[in-house]
Structures are given as structure tokens and as C-alpha cells.
Design a protein around this motif. Structure first.
Motif, PDB file in Angstrom:
ATOM      1  N   TYR A 189       0.816  -1.218   0.000  1.00 35.73           N
ATOM      2  CA  TYR A 189       0.000   0.000   0.000  1.00 35.73           C
ATOM      3  C   TYR A 189       0.849   1.268   0.000  1.00 35.73           C
ATOM      4  CZ  TYR A 189       1.043   0.636   4.959  1.00 35.73           C
ATOM      5  OH  TYR A 189       1.684   0.847   6.157  1.00 35.73           O
ATOM      6  N   ASP A 190       2.081   1.195   0.514  1.00 35.59           N
ATOM      7  CA  ASP A 190       2.932   2.387   0.590  1.00 35.59           C
ATOM      8  C   ASP A 190       4.117   2.335  -0.373  1.00 35.59           C
ATOM      9  OD1 ASP A 190       4.224   0.316   1.853  1.00 35.59           O
ATOM     10  OD2 ASP A 190       4.880   1.480   3.592  1.00 35.59           O
ATOM     11  N   THR A 191       4.126   1.375  -1.283  1.00 35.14           N
ATOM     12  CA  THR A 191       5.244   1.243  -2.216  1.00 35.14           C
ATOM     13  C   THR A 191       5.388   2.473  -3.102  1.00 35.14           C
ATOM     14  OG1 THR A 191       5.079  -1.170  -2.250  1.00 35.14           O
ATOM     15  CG2 THR A 191       6.172  -0.125  -4.129  1.00 35.14           C
ATOM     16  N   GLY A 192       4.267   3.055  -3.475  1.00 34.67           N
ATOM     17  CA  GLY A 192       4.302   4.174  -4.405  1.00 34.67           C
ATOM     18  C   GLY A 192       5.033   5.392  -3.882  1.00 34.67           C
ATOM     19  N   PHE A 193       5.100   5.553  -2.563  1.00 41.26           N
ATOM     20  CA  PHE A 193       5.735   6.754  -2.007  1.00 41.26           C
ATOM     21  C   PHE A 193       7.202   6.833  -2.387  1.00 41.26           C
ATOM     22  CE2 PHE A 193       7.801   8.864   1.742  1.00 41.26           C
ATOM     23  CZ  PHE A 193       7.428  10.150   1.385  1.00 41.26           C
ATOM     24  N   LEU A 194       7.916   5.716  -2.223  1.00 42.39           N
ATOM     25  CA  LEU A 194       9.344   5.699  -2.539  1.00 42.39           C
ATOM     26  C   LEU A 194       9.564   5.867  -4.046  1.00 42.39           C
ATOM     27  CD1 LEU A 194      11.934   5.488  -0.915  1.00 42.39           C
ATOM     28  CD2 LEU A 194      11.978   3.036  -1.383  1.00 42.39           C
ATOM     29  N   ILE A 195       8.716   5.243  -4.848  1.00 40.56           N
ATOM     30  CA  ILE A 195       8.832   5.399  -6.302  1.00 40.56           C
ATOM     31  C   ILE A 195       8.584   6.845  -6.698  1.00 40.56           C
ATOM     32  CG2 ILE A 195       7.840   4.707  -8.524  1.00 40.56           C
ATOM     33  CD1 ILE A 195       7.182   2.008  -7.260  1.00 40.56           C
ATOM     34  N   GLY A 196       7.568   7.456  -6.088  1.00 39.90           N
ATOM     35  CA  GLY A 196       7.278   8.850  -6.380  1.00 39.90           C
ATOM     36  C   GLY A 196       8.406   9.779  -5.977  1.00 39.90           C
ATOM     37  N   LEU A 197       9.058   9.488  -4.838  1.00 38.61           N
ATOM     38  CA  LEU A 197      10.176  10.326  -4.398  1.00 38.61           C
ATOM     39  C   LEU A 197      11.351  10.243  -5.375  1.00 38.61           C
ATOM     40  CD1 LEU A 197      10.463   9.995  -0.507  1.00 38.61           C
ATOM     41  CD2 LEU A 197       9.709  11.952  -1.857  1.00 38.61           C
ATOM     42  N   LYS A 198      11.619   9.054  -5.884  1.00 37.67           N
ATOM     43  CA  LYS A 198      12.708   8.918  -6.849  1.00 37.67           C
ATOM     44  C   LYS A 198      12.349   9.610  -8.164  1.00 37.67           C
ATOM     45  CE  LYS A 198      14.412   4.734  -4.670  1.00 37.67           C
ATOM     46  NZ  LYS A 198      14.524   3.255  -4.711  1.00 37.67           N
ATOM     47  N   GLY A 199      11.073   9.565  -8.518  1.00 40.24           N
ATOM     48  CA  GLY A 199      10.641  10.345  -9.666  1.00 40.24           C
ATOM     49  C   GLY A 199      10.779  11.834  -9.412  1.00 40.24           C
ATOM     50  N   PHE A 200      10.573  12.244  -8.158  1.00 37.36           N
ATOM     51  CA  PHE A 200      10.726  13.658  -7.802  1.00 37.36           C
ATOM     52  C   PHE A 200      12.183  14.091  -7.920  1.00 37.36           C
ATOM     53  CE2 PHE A 200      11.415  16.889  -4.432  1.00 37.36           C
ATOM     54  CZ  PHE A 200      10.645  17.900  -4.984  1.00 37.36           C
ATOM     55  N   VAL A 201      13.105  13.210  -7.525  1.00 40.53           N
ATOM     56  CA  VAL A 201      14.533  13.514  -7.696  1.00 40.53           C
ATOM     57  C   VAL A 201      14.838  13.740  -9.174  1.00 40.53           C
ATOM     58  CG1 VAL A 201      16.876  12.610  -7.444  1.00 40.53           C
ATOM     59  CG2 VAL A 201      15.219  12.273  -5.608  1.00 40.53           C
ATOM     60  N   ALA A 202      14.297  12.868 -10.029  1.00 41.14           N
ATOM     61  CA  ALA A 202      14.508  13.033 -11.476  1.00 41.14           C
ATOM     62  C   ALA A 202      13.888  14.330 -11.972  1.00 41.14           C
ATOM     63  CB  ALA A 202      13.909  11.839 -12.218  1.00 41.14           C
ATOM     64  N   ALA A 203      12.706  14.673 -11.452  1.00 42.26           N
ATOM     65  CA  ALA A 203      12.051  15.921 -11.861  1.00 42.26           C
ATOM     66  C   ALA A 203      12.863  17.135 -11.424  1.00 42.26           C
ATOM     67  CB  ALA A 203      10.642  15.987 -11.287  1.00 42.26           C
ATOM     68  N   ILE A 204      13.491  17.052 -10.256  1.00 44.04           N
ATOM     69  CA  ILE A 204      14.335  18.151  -9.774  1.00 44.04           C
ATOM     70  C   ILE A 204      15.538  18.330 -10.694  1.00 44.04           C
ATOM     71  CG2 ILE A 204      15.921  18.827  -7.936  1.00 44.04           C
ATOM     72  CD1 ILE A 204      13.072  19.446  -7.279  1.00 44.04           C
ATOM     73  N   VAL A 205      16.090  17.224 -11.194  1.00 44.64           N
ATOM     74  CA  VAL A 205      17.196  17.329 -12.148  1.00 44.64           C
ATOM     75  C   VAL A 205      16.756  18.151 -13.360  1.00 44.64           C
ATOM     76  CG1 VAL A 205      18.699  16.031 -13.701  1.00 44.64           C
ATOM     77  CG2 VAL A 205      18.274  15.189 -11.389  1.00 44.64           C
ATOM     78  N   GLY A 206      15.491  17.988 -13.748  1.00 44.56           N
ATOM     79  CA  GLY A 206      14.949  18.771 -14.848  1.00 44.56           C
ATOM     80  C   GLY A 206      14.406  20.114 -14.435  1.00 44.56           C
ATOM     81  N   GLY A 207      14.628  20.507 -13.203  1.00 41.82           N
ATOM     82  CA  GLY A 207      14.177  21.806 -12.732  1.00 41.82           C
ATOM     83  C   GLY A 207      12.666  21.922 -12.638  1.00 41.82           C
ATOM     84  N   LEU A 208      11.958  20.793 -12.570  1.00 42.26           N
ATOM     85  CA  LEU A 208      10.498  20.770 -12.554  1.00 42.26           C
ATOM     86  C   LEU A 208       9.921  21.536 -13.756  1.00 42.26           C
ATOM     87  CD1 LEU A 208       9.610  21.183  -8.763  1.00 42.26           C
ATOM     88  CD2 LEU A 208       9.125  19.220 -10.204  1.00 42.26           C
ATOM     89  N   ALA A 209      10.667  21.559 -14.849  1.00 45.33           N
ATOM     90  CA  ALA A 209      10.221  22.309 -16.023  1.00 45.33           C
ATOM     91  C   ALA A 209      10.571  21.617 -17.331  1.00 45.33           C
ATOM     92  CB  ALA A 209      10.829  23.708 -16.011  1.00 45.33           C
ATOM     93  N   SER A 210      11.682  20.902 -17.380  1.00 48.02           N
ATOM     94  CA  SER A 210      12.159  20.310 -18.627  1.00 48.02           C
ATOM     95  C   SER A 210      11.856  18.815 -18.656  1.00 48.02           C
ATOM     96  CB  SER A 210      13.665  20.537 -18.776  1.00 48.02           C
ATOM     97  OG  SER A 210      14.176  19.801 -19.864  1.00 48.02           O
ATOM     98  N   TYR A 211      11.055  18.392 -19.634  1.00 50.39           N
ATOM     99  CA  TYR A 211      10.749  16.964 -19.756  1.00 50.39           C
ATOM    100  C   TYR A 211      11.976  16.149 -20.182  1.00 50.39           C
ATOM    101  CZ  TYR A 211       5.863  18.406 -19.446  1.00 50.39           C
ATOM    102  OH  TYR A 211       4.672  18.936 -19.022  1.00 50.39           O
ATOM    103  N   PRO A 212      12.767  16.581 -21.169  1.00 52.76           N
ATOM    104  CA  PRO A 212      13.955  15.782 -21.541  1.00 52.76           C
ATOM    105  C   PRO A 212      14.946  15.631 -20.395  1.00 52.76           C
ATOM    106  CG  PRO A 212      13.416  17.354 -23.283  1.00 52.76           C
ATOM    107  CD  PRO A 212      12.565  17.710 -22.108  1.00 52.76           C
ATOM    108  N   LEU A 213      15.202  16.734 -19.656  1.00 54.03           N
ATOM    109  CA  LEU A 213      16.132  16.636 -18.531  1.00 54.03           C
ATOM    110  C   LEU A 213      15.573  15.744 -17.431  1.00 54.03           C
ATOM    111  CD1 LEU A 213      17.589  20.249 -18.144  1.00 54.03           C
ATOM    112  CD2 LEU A 213      18.747  18.188 -18.961  1.00 54.03           C
ATOM    113  N   ALA A 214      14.261  15.790 -17.229  1.00 49.88           N
ATOM    114  CA  ALA A 214      13.650  14.913 -16.224  1.00 49.88           C
ATOM    115  C   ALA A 214      13.824  13.446 -16.605  1.00 49.88           C
ATOM    116  CB  ALA A 214      12.174  15.256 -16.062  1.00 49.88           C
ATOM    117  N   LEU A 215      13.665  13.133 -17.889  1.00 54.70           N
ATOM    118  CA  LEU A 215      13.868  11.758 -18.346  1.00 54.70           C
ATOM    119  C   LEU A 215      15.324  11.331 -18.180  1.00 54.70           C
ATOM    120  CD1 LEU A 215      11.694  11.796 -21.589  1.00 54.70           C
ATOM    121  CD2 LEU A 215      11.220  10.541 -19.483  1.00 54.70           C
ATOM    122  N   ALA A 216      16.248  12.247 -18.503  1.00 56.59           N
ATOM    123  CA  ALA A 216      17.668  11.941 -18.307  1.00 56.59           C
ATOM    124  C   ALA A 216      17.968  11.735 -16.823  1.00 56.59           C
ATOM    125  CB  ALA A 216      18.526  13.071 -18.877  1.00 56.59           C
TER     126      ALA A 216
END
Length: 342
Positions: free
Chosen positions: A269-296
């Protein structure tokens, strides 16, 4: 470590990075359009996976009752706003509050899908409306609030959804049937079909999103809202409906991610939280604005996690989340403060 182990870890990193990439895309989309840092994004992953597991077990997913309850609450809120003289778009309200819940109820309780394809469709229909319904209940009344206030609401909503997940699904984990049972060796490296499904579906979704935002009128309207919310409103773009659509897309992406990972790993039931946080780290790499940088960034997070599990498994999560520190430091030194347009 030899070459074979490195290739195996690289395969795991790419598969995990694909899922984190989907999370990052959803987070960037929601933040760009609504300024909401959507912490509960991972709950869509868990709800999607566990709903699919319930359908495969022959049970009606408890998310159906959550959907019906949220739909009733939103209808009451919209009726109250209309009675007080506010303008209410009843077409969109009835779409999210009546049409989708009715279709979900018919699919789950009436047809009781048994094939993998129909179960996947039923799961998507169950989860997709949760996004706009949560937006209308929790975020739309605070659309003009600060980003910090919206973040506080996100944290609170995450706690509520995790609690509901425990109540609905219990503490036991679940897995689902794989979309592909194929297995083969590629240069001496074992590859399973489900991993290829994960990467393939991610690529298709990424291409579809780039086409949607670059070519479709609705996608261009969302981009306009993300760039300048006030200007988009003055141009006649319904920014409230943009919020509905962005949250619906985020919910669909989360549900698809849940369907993809459930055959690979046990989902709780709580597995998604950790996955979402790691996705958030990736989104921060993209500055919460760039889709290509977020994917990288997602690919970087996935590979770092995979190789960290070999070299220092006890500190795997620490190393992954430490990645955010140099990124934030670099961005703070290379960005200029801009006053909020609203």
C-alpha cells in the motif's frame, strides 16, 4: 564486478529508470500547469497495481468505493458553489463525477473482466478520474495560494491516501500476471519480456506526450497555462479545466506505472511513495520544467540505484537521494530569482 554483472545491473537500472521517468513526467506536468508539487503521485502507482491484483483475484477493488465517494463529494461541492452564484462547468463535472464512475462500476461489477487487457482497461478507468476529483477537492479551492501552501496540502493528502490504502488493501503485498512471459538471452544476458514491455510502453508514452504538447490544441493550451497562467486565462483558456486534465494525465501515468511494475516486484500500500520520491529527484534534475532533462535524470537515478545495490546495498537509498543535493546547489548558483506572476 565483471562485464556480465555490469550489463545485468544496467538492465535493471534502465527498467527502473523508465518507471521513474514516467513519475518525473507526471510531476513536471502537474507542477507546470498548477504549481502543485504532487507528493501523492506514487499513490496512483500503488492503487493501480493493487486494483489490478484485486481484479485478477476475482474481487471488486476498494478503489471503486473511493472513486464513488469522491465523486459524490465533488458533486455536492459543485452544487453548493452553483447555489452561491459561482459559474460551474457542469459538463466537465458530470464527466468526472458521473460518467467515469458509472463506466468503472459497470466494468468492475457488471462485466467482471477476466482477460488481462480488460482488467488493465478497468484499472485505468478506475484510477484516471481520481486525479481530477482530488484536484477539485483539495487543490482548486487553493489555486491562488503559495507554492508552500500547496506543498503542505500535498503532504497532508499523501498521508490520507496512504492511510486509505492500508485500510482498503491491508498490509500484505500483491503481484499481478506479467504482460509477457517471454525470456531470452541477449549476448549472454537474460532478458525477460516484462522488462521490454516496461521500456517499450515508457517510450510510447513519452513520444505520445511530446506529440500531445507539440501538435494538439489541448496540449498547446496546457503549455500556455504552464508558461503564463494569467495570460492563458485572458486568452480564453479555461485554466481550471487545465488543472483537471493535468491531474487526469498524472493519474493515468501513475496507473500505467503500477500495471508495469506489479509483475516485477511485490507492491504494498505504501510502495508508491518511494517510487514517487525517486521520480521527484529526477524531476528536480529537470528543474520541474524540462521533460527531456527529467527523463535523463530518471535514467541517472535508475542506474545509480542499480549499481549502488551492488557496491553498497545498505546505503542504496541514501546515495540516490543524495543526488538531489548537488543538483539543487548547482541550480541555486545558476538561477535568478523571478517574482511570482500572480
Amino acid at each position: 564486478m565483471d562485464l556480465q554483472i555490469a550489463l545485468l545491473l544496467g538492465q535493471d537500472g534502465i527498467v527502473n529508470g523508465a518507471v521513474y521517468g514516467l513519475m518525473a513526467l507526471a510531476l513536471v506536468l502537474v507542477f507546470s500547469v498548477t504549481r502543485v508539487i504532487f507528493i501523492p503521485q506514487g499513490e496512483f502507482v500503488a492503487f493501480g497495481a493493487l486494483s489490478m491484483a484485486a481484479l485478477q483475484g476475482g474481487h471488486a477493488p476498494s478503489t471503486l468505493w473511493l472513486l464513488l465517494a469522491l465523486a459524490a463529494i465533488v458533486l455536492v461541492v459543485e452544487a453548493w458553489r452553483w447555489k452561491r452564484g459561482a459559474t460551474v462547468d457542469w459538463r466537465s463535472a458530470l464527466t468526472w463525477c458521473v460518467a467515469f464512475p458509472a463506466i468503472a462500476a459497470v466494468l468492475v461489477l457488471g462485466f467482471k473482466p477476466t482477460s488481462l487487457a480488460m482488467q488493465s482497461i478497468a484499472t485505468l478507468v478506475l484510477i484516471a478520474p481520481l486525479g481530477p476529483l482530488l484536484y477539485r477537492v483539495a487543490y482548486r479551492p487553493l489555486a491562488d495560494a503559495s507554492v508552500l501552501m500547496l506543498l503542505i496540502v500535498s503532504v497532508a493528502l499523501h498521508g490520507v491516501l496512504v492511510g486509505l490504502g492500508l485500510f482498503f488493501f491491508g498490509a500484505e503485498g500483491s503481484r499481478t500476471s506479467a504482460f509477457s512471459e517471454m525470456r531470452f538471452d541477449l549476448g549472454g544476458i537474460p532478458v525477460n519480456g516484462q522488462s521490454l514491455v516496461v521500456v517499450g510502453v515508457t517510450l510510447v508514452l513519452v513520444i505520445a506526450m511530446f506529440w500531445f504538447f507539440g501538435r494538439s490544441m489541448v496540449g498547446k493550451a496546457l503549455r500556455a497555462t504552464a508558461i503564463n497562467r494569467v495570460g492563458a486565462r485572458l486568452s480564453g483558456i479555461p485554466t481550471e479545466l487545465s488543472g483537471d486534465l493535468s491531474f487526469a494525465l498524472a493519474a493515468v501515468i501513475g496507473a500505467i506505472s503500477g500495471l508495469l511494475i506489479a509483475p516485477i516486484t511485490t507492491v504494498y500500500y505504501d510502495t508508491g511513495f518511494l517510487i514517487g520520491l525517486k521520480g521527484f529527484v529526477a524531476a528536480i534534475v529537470g528543474g520541474l520544467a524540462s521533460y527531456p532533462l527529467a527523463l535523463a535524470g530518471a535514467l541517472l537515478v535508475g542506474l545509480l540505484e542499480a549499481f549502488s545495490s551492488f557496491w553498497a546495498s545498505a546505503y542504496k537509498e541514501v546515495l540516490v537521494f543524495t543526488l538531489i543535493i548537488p543538483v539543487l546547489l548547482w541550480r541555486s548558483l545558476n538561477s535568478h530569482h523571478v517574482e511570482d506572476e500572480e
